[in-house]
Design a protein around this motif. Structure first.
Motif, PDB file in Angstrom:
ATOM      1  N   LEU A  61      -0.925  10.572   2.635  1.00 47.89           N
ATOM      2  CA  LEU A  61      -1.754   9.753   2.537  1.00 47.89           C
ATOM      3  C   LEU A  61      -3.539  11.030   2.007  1.00 47.89           C
ATOM      4  O   LEU A  61      -3.754   9.787   1.079  1.00 47.89           O
ATOM      5  N   GLY A  62      -2.876  11.507   1.965  1.00 50.15           N
ATOM      6  CA  GLY A  62      -3.656  12.658   1.522  1.00 50.15           C
ATOM      7  C   GLY A  62      -5.267  12.848   1.643  1.00 50.15           C
ATOM      8  O   GLY A  62      -5.036  12.844   3.038  1.00 50.15           O
ATOM      9  N   ASP A  63      -6.382  12.977   1.248  1.00 48.25           N
ATOM     10  CA  ASP A  63      -7.893  12.758   2.276  1.00 48.25           C
ATOM     11  C   ASP A  63      -8.380  11.487   2.040  1.00 48.25           C
ATOM     12  O   ASP A  63      -7.851  10.417   1.403  1.00 48.25           O
ATOM     13  N   ALA A  64      -9.288  11.813   2.364  1.00 48.66           N
ATOM     14  CA  ALA A  64     -10.299  10.670   1.944  1.00 48.66           C
ATOM     15  C   ALA A  64      -9.712   9.833   0.569  1.00 48.66           C
ATOM     16  O   ALA A  64     -10.763   8.594   0.516  1.00 48.66           O
ATOM     17  N   ARG A  65     -10.055  10.694  -0.283  1.00 45.16           N
ATOM     18  CA  ARG A  65     -10.133  10.354  -1.486  1.00 45.16           C
ATOM     19  C   ARG A  65      -9.237   9.853  -1.764  1.00 45.16           C
ATOM     20  O   ARG A  65      -9.330   8.967  -2.767  1.00 45.16           O
ATOM     21  N   LYS A 119     -15.030   5.841  -1.614  1.00 45.56           N
ATOM     22  CA  LYS A 119     -14.915   6.885  -1.443  1.00 45.56           C
ATOM     23  C   LYS A 119     -15.746   8.129  -0.383  1.00 45.56           C
ATOM     24  O   LYS A 119     -15.327   9.471  -0.279  1.00 45.56           O
ATOM     25  N   PRO A 164      -2.800   1.972   6.957  1.00 48.18           N
ATOM     26  CA  PRO A 164      -4.113   2.935   7.301  1.00 48.18           C
ATOM     27  C   PRO A 164      -4.458   3.667   5.867  1.00 48.18           C
ATOM     28  O   PRO A 164      -3.907   3.417   5.140  1.00 48.18           O
ATOM     29  N   LYS A 165      -5.279   4.218   5.999  1.00 52.67           N
ATOM     30  CA  LYS A 165      -6.489   4.903   5.260  1.00 52.67           C
ATOM     31  C   LYS A 165      -7.261   3.096   4.160  1.00 52.67           C
ATOM     32  O   LYS A 165      -8.051   4.398   3.258  1.00 52.67           O
ATOM     33  N   THR A 166      -6.922   2.414   4.084  1.00 51.09           N
ATOM     34  CA  THR A 166      -7.280   1.219   3.437  1.00 51.09           C
ATOM     35  C   THR A 166      -8.031   0.523   4.321  1.00 51.09           C
ATOM     36  O   THR A 166      -8.530   0.764   5.328  1.00 51.09           O
ATOM     37  N   ILE A 196       1.224  -1.238  -0.033  1.00 48.67           N
ATOM     38  CA  ILE A 196      -0.328   0.333  -0.272  1.00 48.67           C
ATOM     39  C   ILE A 196       0.609   1.710  -0.364  1.00 48.67           C
ATOM     40  O   ILE A 196       1.751   1.463   0.535  1.00 48.67           O
ATOM     41  N   MET A 238     -15.859   7.127   2.579  1.00 49.22           N
ATOM     42  CA  MET A 238     -15.593   7.199   4.413  1.00 49.22           C
ATOM     43  C   MET A 238     -15.068   8.504   4.736  1.00 49.22           C
ATOM     44  O   MET A 238     -14.241   8.634   3.913  1.00 49.22           O
ATOM     45  N   LEU A 239     -15.230   8.899   5.264  1.00 48.73           N
ATOM     46  CA  LEU A 239     -13.790   9.581   5.990  1.00 48.73           C
ATOM     47  C   LEU A 239     -12.586   9.431   5.806  1.00 48.73           C
ATOM     48  O   LEU A 239     -12.054   8.337   6.248  1.00 48.73           O
ATOM     49  N   TYR A 240     -11.699   9.762   5.983  1.00 51.20           N
ATOM     50  CA  TYR A 240      -9.753   9.708   6.451  1.00 51.20           C
ATOM     51  C   TYR A 240      -9.434   8.919   7.645  1.00 51.20           C
ATOM     52  O   TYR A 240     -10.527  10.437   9.087  1.00 51.20           O
ATOM     53  N   ASN A 294      -6.025  -1.591  -6.769  1.00 49.24           N
ATOM     54  CA  ASN A 294      -5.973   0.046  -7.223  1.00 49.24           C
ATOM     55  C   ASN A 294      -6.034   1.105  -5.912  1.00 49.24           C
ATOM     56  O   ASN A 294      -6.819   1.543  -5.341  1.00 49.24           O
ATOM     57  N   PHE A 295      -5.636   2.098  -6.327  1.00 54.85           N
ATOM     58  CA  PHE A 295      -5.371   3.585  -5.651  1.00 54.85           C
ATOM     59  C   PHE A 295      -5.588   4.434  -6.163  1.00 54.85           C
ATOM     60  O   PHE A 295      -4.732   4.647  -7.557  1.00 54.85           O
ATOM     61  N   GLU A 334      -8.328   0.197  -1.501  1.00 52.79           N
ATOM     62  CA  GLU A 334      -8.855   2.007  -0.910  1.00 52.79           C
ATOM     63  C   GLU A 334     -10.248   2.062  -0.368  1.00 52.79           C
ATOM     64  O   GLU A 334     -11.018   1.292  -1.193  1.00 52.79           O
ATOM     65  N   TYR A 342      -4.689   9.541  -2.909  1.00 54.06           N
ATOM     66  CA  TYR A 342      -3.141   9.775  -2.509  1.00 54.06           C
ATOM     67  C   TYR A 342      -2.886  11.401  -2.658  1.00 54.06           C
ATOM     68  O   TYR A 342      -2.619  11.403  -4.053  1.00 54.06           O
TER      69      TYR A 342
END
Lengths: 195, 254
Positions: free
Chosen positions: A141-145, B79, B130-132, A70, B81-83, A104-105, B76, A147
Motif C-alpha cells: 500500500l506504500g506510504d501516504a502518497r 496527499k 485501506p488508505k482510501t 482499489i 493525509m497520513l498513511y 485515479n490512484f 485516493e 502505492y
C-alpha cells in the motif's frame, strides 16, 4: 441451493454462524452468532472446497454493483508513467487486472523495484519515460502518497511507448525499443508480452 | 426616559421567546400543524441513484424536508493525509441558498458535517478500503425540520447504493420536547419552539445506537420514552429504506 434469488440489503441476517461461513459481502457479528449481509445483492450459498477442514457452506452476497476496485498488494495494474526522477518514477494507475479504475490512484516505482537482477546497475532514465504504459504489480500500500509498484518480472515493464517522433515503438530486446519511422533505438525496461 | 440610566444590565423579561398560540398550553389539546399525531412520522420517500456522476446517491423527502446525498469513492486520500491502514470517511453537509424560509448563504454546515461523520463511521466497514477515502456530500434542498436525521438516513442509503460495505443501514429519527409532550419528526416550526430535542441514530437490525444527541432539559422517564419511540421509528424507517434498495431502481448487474 433453494433460495438463491433472495435480495438482501446491508444488515439483514443471512443465517447463523454455526451453519454458515461468511463469504464476500457478508460478515459475522462480534458475538460470533449471526452472519449479516454488508452489501445489497443476491444471497448465494456456495459449498466449501472439498479439501477445506471447515465444511460449513459459505453464504455470500453477489450481483449488485460493488464500489470501484482499489489496488491491493499482489494485484497486476496497468499504469501510465507521469514523472521520472533519478530514484523513482511515479505513475497513474489506470487498470486493475482487467478492470479500469473509476478513480485515479498514484503509484511509485522505485529504482530497486524495476528489475529482478543486477538491480545496482539500473538507470531510471534508461527504463521509463513519461507517457509510457507499464504493467506492474502492487508491492504494498506504500506510504501516504502512493502505492509501491514493481516491474521486477519478465512479464512486467513497459508494454507501450512512443518514440520522440510520436509513433508507438517496437520492442527489439529486453532493454531496447525501436522507432519504426526513424529507426532510433531507445532504452526501456520492456515487458514480455504474450507468448 | 425618566431617572438615571441603570448601571447594571439584566435581561428584560419581555425578550423571552414567546410561544405561538398553538404551543402555549402544556396540555394535549393542540394539534400539529400538519395534522399528525404526536407519535406519527411524516411520510418518507426515498429514491436511490439520483445523481449519475456519483458512485452512489440517494434522494429523500420527508414532508417539506428534501435532501440529496452523493457518495464518491473509495478514492485516493488527499496527499496531506497520513498513511492509514483503514479507510477514511469524509462528510460534508451544505444548504442551498433557497433551503430556508429566509434566503441564506448556502454555505457548509460544519456542525452537521461532523455529526453526520460520527453517525456513519461506526456503521461502515472501513477495513475494506485501506488508505482510501469515501466522500459523502449531502445537500439540503429544502429545510423543513429534522434536517440532520433525514440527511443521515439518506446518506446511509447512498452508501449502500455505492456498494460500500456496511455493518447495517443507519436510520435516524428525532423527537422534540414541547411542554409535556414528545413530538416525533418535528417540522421547522415545532423545532423552533421546542424545549429540548433528542436525535437517535441506530443500526436497526443490529439494535446498536451509533449516535445520540440530546439538547435541553430532559427528565429520565422522558428520556427513556423518547429513546424508545425513536428506536421504534428507526426500525420502521429502515424497512422503508430496505424496500427502496430492493425496489425497481436498484441496478442489478449481471
Amino acid at each position: 441451493m433453494g433460495n438463491d434469488t433472495e435480495l438482501v440489503t446491508p444488515g439483514e441476517k443471512l443465517g447463523r454462524a454455526s451453519e454458515f461461513k461468511a463469504g464476500r459481502g457478508a460478515y459475522v457479528s462480534p458475538d460470533n452468532l449471526t452472519v449479516y449481509a454488508s452489501l445489497t445483492g443476491l444471497r448465494h450459498i456456495v459449498s466449501p472446497p472439498p479439501d477445506s477442514p471447515d465444511q460449513r457452506p459459505i453464504v455470500e452476497v453477489t450481483g449488485h454493483k460493488a464500489h470501484g476496485a482499489i489496488p491491493e498488494p499482489g494485484s497486476i495494474v496497468i499504469a501510465r508513467v507521469t514523472k521520472v526522477m533519478a530514484r523513482m518514477a511515479s505513475a497513474d494507475i489506470m487498470c486493475l487486472g482487467t478492470k479500469s479504475v473509476r478513480e485515479n490512484f498514484t503509484g511509485i516505482i522505485r529504482l530497486q523495484d524495476i528489475r529482478a537482477t543486477e538491480i545496482d546497475k539500473v538507470d531510471m532514465h534508461k527504463s521509463f519515460h513519461p507517457g509510457d504504459i507499464v504493467r506492474a504489480i502492487v508491492l504494498s500500500l506504500g506510504d501516504a502518497r502512493a502505492y509501491f509498484l514493481s516491474t521486477a518480472k519478465n512479464e512486467l515493464g513497459v508494454i507501450s511507448a512512443q518514440s520522440a517522433a510520436g509513433v508507438p515503438m517496437v520492442a527489439i530486446s529486453w532493454t531496447e525499443m525501436q522507432c519504426p519511422i526513424t529507426g532510433q533505438i531507445e532504452h526501456r525496461k520492456v515487458a514480455k508480452v504474450g507468448g | 426616559m425618566a431617572g438615571a440610566t441603570p448601571t447594571t444590565y439584566s435581561p428584560s423579561p419581555t425578550t423571552r421567546k414567546t410561544k405561538s398560540l398553538i404551543f402555549r398550553n402544556d396540555d394535549v389539546d393542540w394539534v400539529r400543524t400538519d395534522g399528525r399525531d404526536f407519535h406519527q412520522c411524516r411520510p418518507a420517500f426515498f429514491k436511490i441513484g439520483a445523481v449519475n456522476a456519483a458512485a452512489g446517491s440517494a434522494y429523500a423527502e420527508f414532508g417539506n424536508t428534501k435532501v440529496i446525498v452523493s457518495v464518491f469513492g473509495p478514492r485516493e486520500s488527499k496527499k496531506a493525509m497520513l498513511y492509514s491502514d483503514i479507510g477514511r470517511l469524509n462528510c460534508n453537509v451544505s444548504y442551498t441558498t433557497f433551503a430556508t424560509p429566509v434566503r441564506g448563504q448556502g454555505s457548509d454546515h460544519k456542525e452537521f458535517s461532523s455529526m453526520l461523520h460520527k453517525a456513519l463511521e461506526g456503521a461502515i466497514i472501513l477495513e475494506t478500503f485501506p488508505k482510501t477515502t469515501v466522500d459523502v456530500f449531502a445537500l439540503v434542498l429544502e429545510s423543513g425540520g429534522s434536517d440532520l436525521p433525514v440527511v443521515i438516513s439518506c446518506a446511509s442509503l447512498a452508501l449502500a447504493d455505492a456498494g460500500i460495505m456496511m455493518y447495517d443501514l443507519v436510520a435516524s429519527v428525532s423527537v422534540s420536547c414541547l411542554g409535556k409532550n414528545l413530538v416525533i419528526d418535528p417540522v421547522l416550526e415545532e423545532e423552533s419552539y421546542q424545549d429540548g430535542s433528542l436525535m437517535l441514530t441506530c443500526m436497526p437490525s443490529r439494535y446498536e445506537v451509533t449516535q445520540l444527541t440530546i439538547t435541553g432539559e430532559w427528565s429520565t422517564p422522558k428520556l427513556n420514552e423518547g429513546m424508545q419511540i425513536c428506536l421504534d421509528a428507526c426500525a420502521k424507517l429502515a424497512t422503508i429504506m430496505r424496500e427502496c434498495l430492493k425496489g425497481p431502481d436498484s441496478a442489478l448487474e449481471e
